[in-house]
Design a protein around this motif. Structure first.
Motif, mmCIF file in Angstrom:
data_model
loop_
_atom_site.group_PDB
_atom_site.id
_atom_site.type_symbol
_atom_site.label_atom_id
_atom_site.label_comp_id
_atom_site.label_asym_id
_atom_site.label_seq_id
_atom_site.Cartn_x
_atom_site.Cartn_y
_atom_site.Cartn_z
ATOM 1 N N LEU A 1 0.828 -1.204 0.000
ATOM 2 C CA LEU A 1 0.000 0.000 0.000
ATOM 3 C C LEU A 1 0.863 1.256 0.000
ATOM 4 O O LEU A 1 0.584 2.217 -0.725
ATOM 5 N N LEU A 2 1.930 1.248 0.788
ATOM 6 C CA LEU A 2 2.834 2.395 0.836
ATOM 7 C C LEU A 2 3.511 2.621 -0.522
ATOM 8 O O LEU A 2 3.626 3.748 -1.001
ATOM 9 N N ILE A 3 3.967 1.526 -1.155
ATOM 10 C CA ILE A 3 4.601 1.625 -2.472
ATOM 11 C C ILE A 3 3.597 2.152 -3.496
ATOM 12 O O ILE A 3 3.916 3.014 -4.318
ATOM 13 N N LEU A 4 2.374 1.620 -3.416
ATOM 14 C CA LEU A 4 1.328 2.049 -4.346
ATOM 15 C C LEU A 4 1.016 3.534 -4.187
ATOM 16 O O LEU A 4 0.892 4.255 -5.173
ATOM 17 N N LEU A 5 0.902 3.996 -2.948
ATOM 18 C CA LEU A 5 0.598 5.403 -2.703
ATOM 19 C C LEU A 5 1.703 6.305 -3.226
ATOM 20 O O LEU A 5 1.441 7.386 -3.770
ATOM 21 N N PHE A 6 2.945 5.854 -3.086
ATOM 22 C CA PHE A 6 4.075 6.646 -3.567
ATOM 23 C C PHE A 6 4.037 6.766 -5.087
ATOM 24 O O PHE A 6 4.149 7.858 -5.645
ATOM 25 N N LEU A 7 3.875 5.616 -5.765
ATOM 26 C CA LEU A 7 3.837 5.634 -7.232
ATOM 27 C C LEU A 7 2.592 6.365 -7.732
ATOM 28 O O LEU A 7 2.644 7.107 -8.716
ATOM 29 N N ILE B 1 5.204 19.510 -1.121
ATOM 30 C CA ILE B 1 4.224 19.018 -2.101
ATOM 31 C C ILE B 1 4.213 17.495 -2.093
ATOM 32 O O ILE B 1 3.155 16.859 -2.084
ATOM 33 N N SER B 2 5.404 16.892 -2.119
ATOM 34 C CA SER B 2 5.516 15.441 -2.165
ATOM 35 C C SER B 2 4.870 14.795 -0.948
ATOM 36 O O SER B 2 4.139 13.807 -1.057
ATOM 37 N N ILE B 3 5.103 15.369 0.211
ATOM 38 C CA ILE B 3 4.544 14.820 1.457
ATOM 39 C C ILE B 3 3.026 14.949 1.464
ATOM 40 O O ILE B 3 2.296 13.996 1.759
ATOM 41 N N PHE B 4 2.517 16.122 1.118
ATOM 42 C CA PHE B 4 1.070 16.355 1.140
ATOM 43 C C PHE B 4 0.351 15.547 0.067
ATOM 44 O O PHE B 4 -0.813 15.188 0.233
ATOM 45 N N THR B 5 1.037 15.265 -1.038
ATOM 46 C CA THR B 5 0.422 14.464 -2.100
ATOM 47 C C THR B 5 0.108 13.058 -1.630
ATOM 48 O O THR B 5 -0.814 12.414 -2.136
ATOM 49 N N MET B 6 0.863 12.564 -0.664
ATOM 50 C CA MET B 6 0.659 11.205 -0.172
ATOM 51 C C MET B 6 -0.332 11.140 0.982
ATOM 52 O O MET B 6 -0.586 10.070 1.531
#
Length: 246
Positions: free
Chosen positions: A75-81, A207-212
């Motif tokens: 799930l973590l990998i999926l959220l990142f991609l 941005i990267s943090i909030f996007t996840m």
């Protein structure tokens, strides 16, 4: 500018999107984000569950406990991609409106009289806007591949490098709207941002943090556009004017 300045400018976007006169221009990117996110995350989570169940079915009974570990990791990998591809797709679809939002934010912060709304002008600007987005993709894709491979080859350190690269990409993506509105080339924009790397890394990291983060990621696009435009008005514009392109 410092890393902290970049963080500050991103966070300033949350107050700017609530400004009277700007809200309607925030609405289109917000709707695009919501529609894409709703369909994509629902599909991906369904597929993820099915594939993990399929994988677990092949494990011997004494290893079925691994399912409790596989799912959160996957799930973590999926959220990142997903955050990466979701942001790219949303930016393409909302690009013409993002440019208008950046223009209105600049006018608001500069105390200028806003232009009259002109939907025809937005339509006419679409070819130029999509060409600019294409230039970004041409710049991003080879570097995506290279840094992704670095991340695989160098566990730990590679992930840090990858995160910083994504932060840079996001800073370039959102700062570009103000530069484009003011007729500065993509290459010159990157030159200016390279002189402000610390602030760009701070801005892009947020941005990267909030996007996840679920729900908050729906607001990231308009917030980032507003924050990047504030950085342009308060700092980058003066820097460009003091050292214009040749």
């Amino acid at each position: 500018m410092t890393f902290t300045d970049g963080v500050k400018f991103f966070l300033s976007g949350f107050s700017l999107i609530q400004t009277k006169g700007l809200k309607r221009f925030v609405l289109v990117p917000l709707i695009v984000n919501f529609i894409l996110f709703s369909f994509a995350i629902g599909y991906l989570l369904t597929e993820l569950g099915l594939h993990i169940d399929w994988l677990i079915s092949y494990l011997p009974s004494w290893l079925t406990w691994l399912g409790t570990l596989i799912y959160p990791i996957a799930l973590l990998i999926l959220l990142f991609l997903f955050s990466l591809f979701f942001t790219t797709a949303a930016n393409w679809l909302a690009a013409p409106f993002n440019g208008v939002l950046a223009e209105r934010v600049e006018q608001h912060l500069s105390g200028q009289t806003p232009d009259k709304d002109n939907f025809v002008a937005i339509i006419k600007a679409i070819p130029h806007t999509l060409l600019r987005e294409w230039k970004k993709l041409v710049y991003f894709i080879p570097r995506f591949i290279g840094y992704f491979l670095v991340g695989l080859i160098l566990p730990g350190l590679g992930q840090i490098i990858w995160f910083l690269f994504i932060a840079w990409v996001l800073a370039v993506q959102y700062c570009d709207y103000a530069f484009d509105n003011n007729k500065y080339s993509f290459d010159y924009m990157r030159h200016v941002l390279r002189q402000n790397k610390s602030a760009c890394f701070g801005f892009g990291s947020m941005i990267s943090i909030f996007t996840m983060v679920p729900i908050l990621n729906l607001l990231v696009m308009p917030v980032a556009i507003c924050g990047a435009t504030a950085m342009w008005v308060e700092h980058l514009k003066q820097q460009v004017e003091s050292s214009p392109p040749n």
